[in-house]
Design a protein around this motif. Structure first.
Motif, PDB file in Angstrom:
ATOM      1  N   ASN A  43      17.440   8.490 -27.962  1.00 52.42           N
ATOM      2  CA  ASN A  43      17.625   9.520 -26.918  1.00 52.42           C
ATOM      3  C   ASN A  43      16.661  10.688 -27.123  1.00 52.42           C
ATOM      4  O   ASN A  43      16.058  11.193 -26.183  1.00 52.42           O
ATOM      5  N   SER A  44      16.514  11.105 -28.384  1.00 53.75           N
ATOM      6  CA  SER A  44      15.703  12.300 -28.671  1.00 53.75           C
ATOM      7  C   SER A  44      14.227  12.053 -28.379  1.00 53.75           C
ATOM      8  O   SER A  44      13.471  12.991 -28.155  1.00 53.75           O
ATOM      9  N   GLN A  45      13.828  10.767 -28.360  1.00 58.25           N
ATOM     10  CA  GLN A  45      12.424  10.455 -28.084  1.00 58.25           C
ATOM     11  C   GLN A  45      12.214  10.056 -26.627  1.00 58.25           C
ATOM     12  O   GLN A  45      11.097   9.763 -26.209  1.00 58.25           O
ATOM     13  N   ASP A  46      13.311  10.112 -25.830  1.00 62.13           N
ATOM     14  CA  ASP A  46      13.212   9.820 -24.392  1.00 62.13           C
ATOM     15  C   ASP A  46      13.096  11.166 -23.670  1.00 62.13           C
ATOM     16  O   ASP A  46      14.050  11.951 -23.644  1.00 62.13           O
ATOM     17  N   GLU A  47      11.934  11.412 -23.097  1.00 62.50           N
ATOM     18  CA  GLU A  47      11.657  12.726 -22.506  1.00 62.50           C
ATOM     19  C   GLU A  47      12.779  13.223 -21.602  1.00 62.50           C
ATOM     20  O   GLU A  47      13.252  14.355 -21.741  1.00 62.50           O
ATOM     21  N   LYS A  48      13.249  12.347 -20.700  1.00 62.85           N
ATOM     22  CA  LYS A  48      14.260  12.770 -19.714  1.00 62.85           C
ATOM     23  C   LYS A  48      15.575  13.116 -20.410  1.00 62.85           C
ATOM     24  O   LYS A  48      16.154  14.180 -20.193  1.00 62.85           O
ATOM     25  N   ILE A  49      16.032  12.211 -21.298  1.00 61.49           N
ATOM     26  CA  ILE A  49      17.327  12.433 -21.960  1.00 61.49           C
ATOM     27  C   ILE A  49      17.233  13.647 -22.883  1.00 61.49           C
ATOM     28  O   ILE A  49      18.125  14.505 -22.906  1.00 61.49           O
ATOM     29  N   ALA A  50      16.098  13.746 -23.619  1.00 62.54           N
ATOM     30  CA  ALA A  50      15.921  14.861 -24.560  1.00 62.54           C
ATOM     31  C   ALA A  50      15.948  16.193 -23.811  1.00 62.54           C
ATOM     32  O   ALA A  50      16.602  17.155 -24.235  1.00 62.54           O
ATOM     33  N   GLU A  51      15.280  16.200 -22.661  1.00 65.78           N
ATOM     34  CA  GLU A  51      15.239  17.422 -21.827  1.00 65.78           C
ATOM     35  C   GLU A  51      16.647  17.743 -21.324  1.00 65.78           C
ATOM     36  O   GLU A  51      17.136  18.864 -21.448  1.00 65.78           O
ATOM     37  N   LYS A  52      17.323  16.740 -20.835  1.00 66.41           N
ATOM     38  CA  LYS A  52      18.663  16.944 -20.222  1.00 66.41           C
ATOM     39  C   LYS A  52      19.647  17.486 -21.246  1.00 66.41           C
ATOM     40  O   LYS A  52      20.460  18.363 -20.946  1.00 66.41           O
ATOM     41  N   TYR A  53      19.573  16.979 -22.496  1.00 69.04           N
ATOM     42  CA  TYR A  53      20.562  17.373 -23.518  1.00 69.04           C
ATOM     43  C   TYR A  53      20.011  18.329 -24.569  1.00 69.04           C
ATOM     44  O   TYR A  53      20.701  18.653 -25.542  1.00 69.04           O
ATOM     45  N   GLY A  54      18.749  18.752 -24.392  1.00 73.02           N
ATOM     46  CA  GLY A  54      18.162  19.716 -25.339  1.00 73.02           C
ATOM     47  C   GLY A  54      18.026  19.151 -26.734  1.00 73.02           C
ATOM     48  O   GLY A  54      18.366  19.808 -27.729  1.00 73.02           O
ATOM     49  N   LEU A  55      17.522  17.907 -26.832  1.00 68.86           N
ATOM     50  CA  LEU A  55      17.393  17.252 -28.139  1.00 68.86           C
ATOM     51  C   LEU A  55      15.993  17.463 -28.697  1.00 68.86           C
ATOM     52  O   LEU A  55      15.004  17.385 -27.972  1.00 68.86           O
ATOM     53  N   ARG A  56      15.853  17.713 -30.009  1.00 66.71           N
ATOM     54  CA  ARG A  56      14.536  17.755 -30.668  1.00 66.71           C
ATOM     55  C   ARG A  56      14.152  16.320 -30.976  1.00 66.71           C
ATOM     56  O   ARG A  56      14.971  15.545 -31.494  1.00 66.71           O
ATOM     57  N   ALA A  57      12.910  15.944 -30.668  1.00 62.97           N
ATOM     58  CA  ALA A  57      12.443  14.558 -30.857  1.00 62.97           C
ATOM     59  C   ALA A  57      12.495  14.212 -32.347  1.00 62.97           C
ATOM     60  O   ALA A  57      11.690  14.702 -33.139  1.00 62.97           O
ATOM     61  N   LEU A  76      13.379   6.024 -36.863  1.00 59.85           N
ATOM     62  CA  LEU A  76      12.727   5.424 -35.689  1.00 59.85           C
ATOM     63  C   LEU A  76      11.380   6.111 -35.518  1.00 59.85           C
ATOM     64  O   LEU A  76      11.294   7.238 -35.044  1.00 59.85           O
ATOM     65  N   ILE A  77      10.328   5.446 -36.003  1.00 58.55           N
ATOM     66  CA  ILE A  77       8.980   5.997 -35.877  1.00 58.55           C
ATOM     67  C   ILE A  77       8.291   5.216 -34.763  1.00 58.55           C
ATOM     68  O   ILE A  77       8.108   4.005 -34.890  1.00 58.55           O
ATOM     69  N   PRO A  78       7.958   5.882 -33.659  1.00 61.78           N
ATOM     70  CA  PRO A  78       7.364   5.163 -32.537  1.00 61.78           C
ATOM     71  C   PRO A  78       5.976   4.632 -32.871  1.00 61.78           C
ATOM     72  O   PRO A  78       5.315   5.151 -33.785  1.00 61.78           O
ATOM     73  N   GLY A  79       5.568   3.603 -32.145  1.00 62.33           N
ATOM     74  CA  GLY A  79       4.213   3.089 -32.284  1.00 62.33           C
ATOM     75  C   GLY A  79       3.257   4.110 -31.691  1.00 62.33           C
ATOM     76  O   GLY A  79       3.689   5.081 -31.069  1.00 62.33           O
ATOM     77  N   GLU A  81       0.836   3.812 -29.284  1.00 70.88           N
ATOM     78  CA  GLU A  81       0.745   3.814 -27.817  1.00 70.88           C
ATOM     79  C   GLU A  81       2.114   3.589 -27.183  1.00 70.88           C
ATOM     80  O   GLU A  81       2.968   2.913 -27.791  1.00 70.88           O
ATOM     81  N   GLU A  82       2.277   4.123 -25.991  1.00 69.77           N
ATOM     82  CA  GLU A  82       3.474   3.819 -25.193  1.00 69.77           C
ATOM     83  C   GLU A  82       3.623   2.307 -25.121  1.00 69.77           C
ATOM     84  O   GLU A  82       2.635   1.588 -24.947  1.00 69.77           O
ATOM     85  N   GLY A  83       4.865   1.819 -25.331  1.00 74.04           N
ATOM     86  CA  GLY A  83       5.068   0.377 -25.164  1.00 74.04           C
ATOM     87  C   GLY A  83       4.816  -0.407 -26.433  1.00 74.04           C
ATOM     88  O   GLY A  83       5.220  -1.561 -26.538  1.00 74.04           O
ATOM     89  N   ASP A  84       4.133   0.233 -27.430  1.00 73.55           N
ATOM     90  CA  ASP A  84       3.978  -0.471 -28.719  1.00 73.55           C
ATOM     91  C   ASP A  84       5.340  -0.597 -29.381  1.00 73.55           C
ATOM     92  O   ASP A  84       6.221   0.256 -29.163  1.00 73.55           O
ATOM     93  N   GLU A  85       5.504  -1.617 -30.257  1.00 68.12           N
ATOM     94  CA  GLU A  85       6.774  -1.673 -30.986  1.00 68.12           C
ATOM     95  C   GLU A  85       6.755  -0.541 -32.024  1.00 68.12           C
ATOM     96  O   GLU A  85       5.666  -0.047 -32.388  1.00 68.12           O
ATOM     97  N   PRO A  86       7.925  -0.075 -32.457  1.00 68.93           N
ATOM     98  CA  PRO A  86       7.974   1.062 -33.386  1.00 68.93           C
ATOM     99  C   PRO A  86       7.223   0.749 -34.681  1.00 68.93           C
ATOM    100  O   PRO A  86       7.120  -0.409 -35.086  1.00 68.93           O
ATOM    101  N   GLU A  87       6.690   1.827 -35.316  1.00 68.97           N
ATOM    102  CA  GLU A  87       6.032   1.649 -36.611  1.00 68.97           C
ATOM    103  C   GLU A  87       7.082   1.342 -37.681  1.00 68.97           C
ATOM    104  O   GLU A  87       6.847   0.575 -38.603  1.00 68.97           O
ATOM    105  N   LEU A  88       8.262   1.968 -37.549  1.00 71.55           N
ATOM    106  CA  LEU A  88       9.370   1.685 -38.473  1.00 71.55           C
ATOM    107  C   LEU A  88      10.676   1.999 -37.746  1.00 71.55           C
ATOM    108  O   LEU A  88      10.793   3.032 -37.100  1.00 71.55           O
TER     109      LEU A  88
END
Ligand SMILES: CC(C)(C)[C@H](NC(=O)Nc1cc(F)cc(F)c1)C(=O)N(CC(=O)NO)CC1CCCC1
Ligand SMILES: [Zn+2]
Length: 189
Positions: A43-57, A76-79, A81-88
């Motif tokens: 959720n915290s890394q989803d721009e819309k949800i993070a914005e809506k609930y005031g979450l720090r990424a 949860l470490i994102p890849g 590029e967008e759409g890449d699988e997570p780094e971890l």
């Protein structure tokens, strides 16, 4: 769902306790907590949800940060590029660093923490490479090596399980100094 109000802040005693070992295989309650922690990171890394609930990424969160003094952390470490699988991505139960490199790395911009609502400037030296033993919620054992940013995130989270905060590692006198075995991440050579 977990929001920022559920995350305890520095000064809360639980952040300075050594977390209890998790009994394995995990109980339904612990499994739910793990699920909630992973969902928070997504959720915290989803721009819309993070914005809506005031979450720090967030890239990682440890159970003690939710006032649950249990040796468990979600990462949860994102890849890149967008759409890449997570780094971890995963849940690390009863993690233990078995060995580590002499070399240390720091993030160029220092570190922050979901439980620290202020900037604390300075390099946070972390082992460049670590070998970690950990378990999954079913009690299966893993021993894996990590380096780079994943190693930094894991050490930051495992510190939480030992009541350590990132700024405990900052050199008081010279916060931006590096010894000869310490490098900035990405400039090790
Ligand atoms: C304290 C905070 C700034 C929220 C930090 N976030 C972070 O580094 N965001 C980030 C980085 C990315 F590479 C990709 C992305 F999607 C988001 C964080 O979650 N933590 C985890 C934490 O506080 N755990 O207790 C602090 C980081 C400092 C170094 C490692 C973890
Ligand atoms: Zn933290």
């Amino acid at each position: 769902m977990i929001t920022m109000k559920d995350i305890i802040l520095e000064g809360h005693p639980t952040l300075r306790k050594k977390a209890d070992k998790v009994d394995l295989p995990a109980s339904p309650e612990v499994r739910q907590l793990a699920k909630d922690m992973q969902e928070f990171l997504v959720n915290s890394q989803d721009e819309k949800i993070a914005e809506k609930y005031g979450l720090r990424a967030g890239v990682g969160i440890a159970a003690p940060q939710l006032n649950e003094s249990l040796a468990m952390t979600a990462v949860l470490i994102p890849g890149f590029e967008e759409g890449d699988e997570p780094e971890l991505e995963g849940i690390f139960v009863n993690p233990r660093i078995l060995s580590h490199s002499v070399e240390e790395v720091c993030l160029r911009e220092g570190e922050g923490c979901l439980s620290v609502d202020r900037d604390v400037p300075g390099y946070v030296p972390r082992s460049a490479r670590i070998k970690v033993r950990y378990y999954d919620l079913d009690g299966n054992e893993y021993v894996k090596r990590f380096k780079g940013y994943p190693a930094i995130v894991l050490q930051h989270e495992i510190d939480h399980l030992n009541g350590i905060l990132f700024y405990d590692h900052i050199n008081e006198k010279e916060p931006w100094s590096l010894d000869d075995h310490q490098y900035l991440l990405g400039e090790e050579d």
